[in-house]
Design an enzyme around this catalytic site. Structure first.
Site, PDB file in Angstrom:
ATOM      1  N   LYS A 188      -7.912   2.706  -2.658  1.00 52.83           N
ATOM      2  CA  LYS A 188      -8.261   2.658  -1.232  1.00 52.83           C
ATOM      3  C   LYS A 188      -8.835   4.012  -0.860  1.00 52.83           C
ATOM      4  O   LYS A 188      -8.145   5.028  -0.849  1.00 52.83           O
ATOM      5  CB  LYS A 188      -6.981   2.366  -0.458  1.00 52.83           C
ATOM      6  CG  LYS A 188      -7.176   1.825   0.918  1.00 52.83           C
ATOM      7  CD  LYS A 188      -7.345   0.318   0.881  1.00 52.83           C
ATOM      8  CE  LYS A 188      -7.879  -0.230   2.182  1.00 52.83           C
ATOM      9  NZ  LYS A 188      -7.220   0.221   3.369  1.00 52.83           N
TER      10      LYS A 188
ATOM     11  N   GLU B   9      -6.202  -7.728   6.126  1.00 51.82           N
ATOM     12  CA  GLU B   9      -5.833  -6.309   6.060  1.00 51.82           C
ATOM     13  C   GLU B   9      -5.377  -5.794   7.426  1.00 51.82           C
ATOM     14  O   GLU B   9      -6.012  -6.071   8.442  1.00 51.82           O
ATOM     15  CB  GLU B   9      -7.040  -5.456   5.660  1.00 51.82           C
ATOM     16  CG  GLU B   9      -7.655  -5.746   4.321  1.00 51.82           C
ATOM     17  CD  GLU B   9      -8.848  -4.829   4.051  1.00 51.82           C
ATOM     18  OE1 GLU B   9      -9.719  -5.225   3.281  1.00 51.82           O
ATOM     19  OE2 GLU B   9      -8.923  -3.733   4.646  1.00 51.82           O
TER      20      GLU B   9
ATOM     21  N   ASN C  61     -10.599  -6.686   7.957  1.00 52.31           N
ATOM     22  CA  ASN C  61      -9.696  -5.656   8.484  1.00 52.31           C
ATOM     23  C   ASN C  61      -9.414  -5.943   9.951  1.00 52.31           C
ATOM     24  O   ASN C  61     -10.325  -5.961  10.777  1.00 52.31           O
ATOM     25  CB  ASN C  61     -10.319  -4.258   8.314  1.00 52.31           C
ATOM     26  CG  ASN C  61      -9.286  -3.160   8.504  1.00 52.31           C
ATOM     27  OD1 ASN C  61      -8.150  -3.422   8.931  1.00 52.31           O
ATOM     28  ND2 ASN C  61      -9.657  -1.934   8.192  1.00 52.31           N
TER      29      ASN C  61
ATOM     30  N   GLU D  28       0.810  -1.223   0.000  1.00 52.87           N
ATOM     31  CA  GLU D  28       0.000   0.000   0.000  1.00 52.87           C
ATOM     32  C   GLU D  28       0.842   1.270   0.000  1.00 52.87           C
ATOM     33  O   GLU D  28       1.706   1.456   0.853  1.00 52.87           O
ATOM     34  CB  GLU D  28      -0.906   0.005   1.234  1.00 52.87           C
ATOM     35  CG  GLU D  28      -1.875   1.172   1.259  1.00 52.87           C
ATOM     36  CD  GLU D  28      -3.063   0.882   2.159  1.00 52.87           C
ATOM     37  OE1 GLU D  28      -4.019   0.220   1.694  1.00 52.87           O
ATOM     38  OE2 GLU D  28      -3.012   1.277   3.330  1.00 52.87           O
TER      39      GLU D  28
HETATM   40  O1  LIG Z   1      -4.149   3.177   8.906  1.00 57.63           O
HETATM   41  C1  LIG Z   1      -4.812   3.963   9.610  1.00 57.63           C
HETATM   42  O2  LIG Z   1      -4.298   4.707  10.484  1.00 57.63           O
HETATM   43  C2  LIG Z   1      -6.288   4.083   9.424  1.00 57.63           C
HETATM   44  C3  LIG Z   1      -7.001   4.897  10.269  1.00 57.63           C
HETATM   45  C4  LIG Z   1      -8.353   5.047  10.096  1.00 57.63           C
HETATM   46  C5  LIG Z   1      -9.012   4.382   9.085  1.00 57.63           C
HETATM   47  C6  LIG Z   1      -8.303   3.558   8.225  1.00 57.63           C
HETATM   48  C7  LIG Z   1      -6.953   3.405   8.385  1.00 57.63           C
HETATM   49  N1  LIG Z   1      -6.215   2.610   7.541  1.00 57.63           N
HETATM   50  C8  LIG Z   1      -6.723   2.114   6.311  1.00 57.63           C
HETATM   51  C9  LIG Z   1      -6.261   0.763   6.006  1.00 57.63           C
HETATM   52  O3  LIG Z   1      -7.096  -0.026   5.646  1.00 57.63           O
HETATM   53  C10 LIG Z   1      -4.832   0.410   6.077  1.00 57.63           C
HETATM   54  O4  LIG Z   1      -4.107   1.422   5.464  1.00 57.63           O
HETATM   55  C11 LIG Z   1      -4.465  -0.910   5.408  1.00 57.63           C
HETATM   56  O5  LIG Z   1      -5.276  -1.945   5.825  1.00 57.63           O
HETATM   57  C12 LIG Z   1      -3.006  -1.241   5.744  1.00 57.63           C
HETATM   58  O6  LIG Z   1      -2.841  -1.314   7.139  1.00 57.63           O
HETATM   59  P1  LIG Z   1      -1.402  -1.287   7.809  1.00 57.63           P
HETATM   60  O7  LIG Z   1      -0.584  -2.371   7.173  1.00 57.63           O
HETATM   61  O8  LIG Z   1      -1.655  -1.564   9.261  1.00 57.63           O
HETATM   62  O9  LIG Z   1      -0.829   0.053   7.552  1.00 57.63           O
END
Ligand SMILES: O=C(O)c1ccccc1NCC(=O)[C@H](O)[C@H](O)COP(=O)(O)O
Length: 255
Positions: free
Chosen positions: A118, A213, A183, A57
């Site tokens: 996204k 996710e 998620n 991402e």
């Molecule tokens: O990532 C955040 O801080 C967040 C906060 C509020 C709503 C959504 C958020 N993230 C969106 C996502 O779905 C993530 O970016 C994606 O799943 C990747 O997660 P990560 O590997 O933990 O960065």
């Protein structure tokens, strides 16, 4: 509305309530898009024999990230692909994640892997903001999931329906979702627990392409999600923090 489960902003972390309010307000103009998508399920299947199928991402910032990554997102995306990413996810939400639809369009032209948009899409017109191979619909935020799912498919998009609870998963399955993301991040509290995926994944039909996710940080986390049935892993922060190519290589290499 399909089942009367419209989200109450008071149930959400303040940052997420603000993201959702902005998404509901954001105006969109543009012609109806018509997409010829690169297949995400086929791509995840194809790489899954050799390496861990990761959707990397491009996430310049977020409510849970310190600072903003300002280097060229197209270069970051290309390095993720060089590091072995099966597909890419690109944040297009501008106010809380530093994303843009222009960036997604540039990235999609520069790579040949499927690209997920996204964002926090809550109404049909928002689908026309930019072409992508896959769009995200978050079950919690969409009032009429079957209708928005059909509108996205009519435009050619594949649709990743994101869920966090058993009842959201039931809604996704009832709506006919073919790609479902569980998620691990609870949008009410912004806490992450990999157990979420392990708890819900047994209820997902085998015919569905299943994505784990959020919160995947180490190769051990990745192996754990694969053991629990993930066909693909969506990873943002752990890739964006440092050298994205090295990080992607580390997380896509099978133990
Ligand atoms: O990532 C955040 O801080 C967040 C906060 C509020 C709503 C959504 C958020 N993230 C969106 C996502 O779905 C993530 O970016 C994606 O799943 C990747 O997660 P990560 O590997 O933990 O960065």
């Amino acid at each position: 509305m399909d089942d009367g489960t419209a989200v109450e902003s008071s149930d959400l972390a303040p940052a997420v309530a603000s993201i959702l309010a902005d998404a509901r307000e954001r105006s969109v103009s543009g012609e109806r898009v018509s997409v010829r998508p690169r297949s995400l399920p086929d791509r995840l299947d194809a790489v899954g024999n050799d390496r861990v199928p990761v959707i990397a991402e491009v996430k310049p910032t977020s409510p849970t990230t310190d600072g903003t990554r300002t280097d060229d997102p197209v270069a970051l995306a290309q390095r993720m692909v060089s590091g072995g990413a099966a597909a890419l996810s690109v944040l297009t939400e501008p106010d809380h994640f530093g994303g843009s639809t222009e960036t997604l369009a540039r990235i999609r032209s520069a790579v040949d892997v499927p690209v997920l948009r996204k964002d926090f899409i809550v109404r049909e017109a928002q689908l026309d903001a930019v072409e992508a191979d896959v769009v995200l619909l978050i079950a919690r935020f969409v009032d009429n999931l079957p209708k928005l799912l059909a509108a996205a498919r009519d435009r050619g998009f594949q649709v990743l329906v994101e869920v966090h609870t058993e009842s959201e998963l039931d809604r996704a399955i009832d709506a006919g979702a073919r790609i479902i993301g569980i998620n691990n991040r609870d949008l009410a509290r912004l806490e992450v627990a990999l157990e979420t995926f392990e708890r819900l994944s047994p209820s997902v039909p085998d015919s569905v392409t299943l994505i784990a996710e959020s919160g995947i940080t180490t190769p051990a986390d990745a192996a754990r999600m694969r053991r629990a049935g993930a066909d693909g892993l969506l990873i943002g922060s752990a890739i964006m923090d440092g050298d994205v190519e090295t990080n992607t290589q580390r997380l896509t290499t099978r133990a």
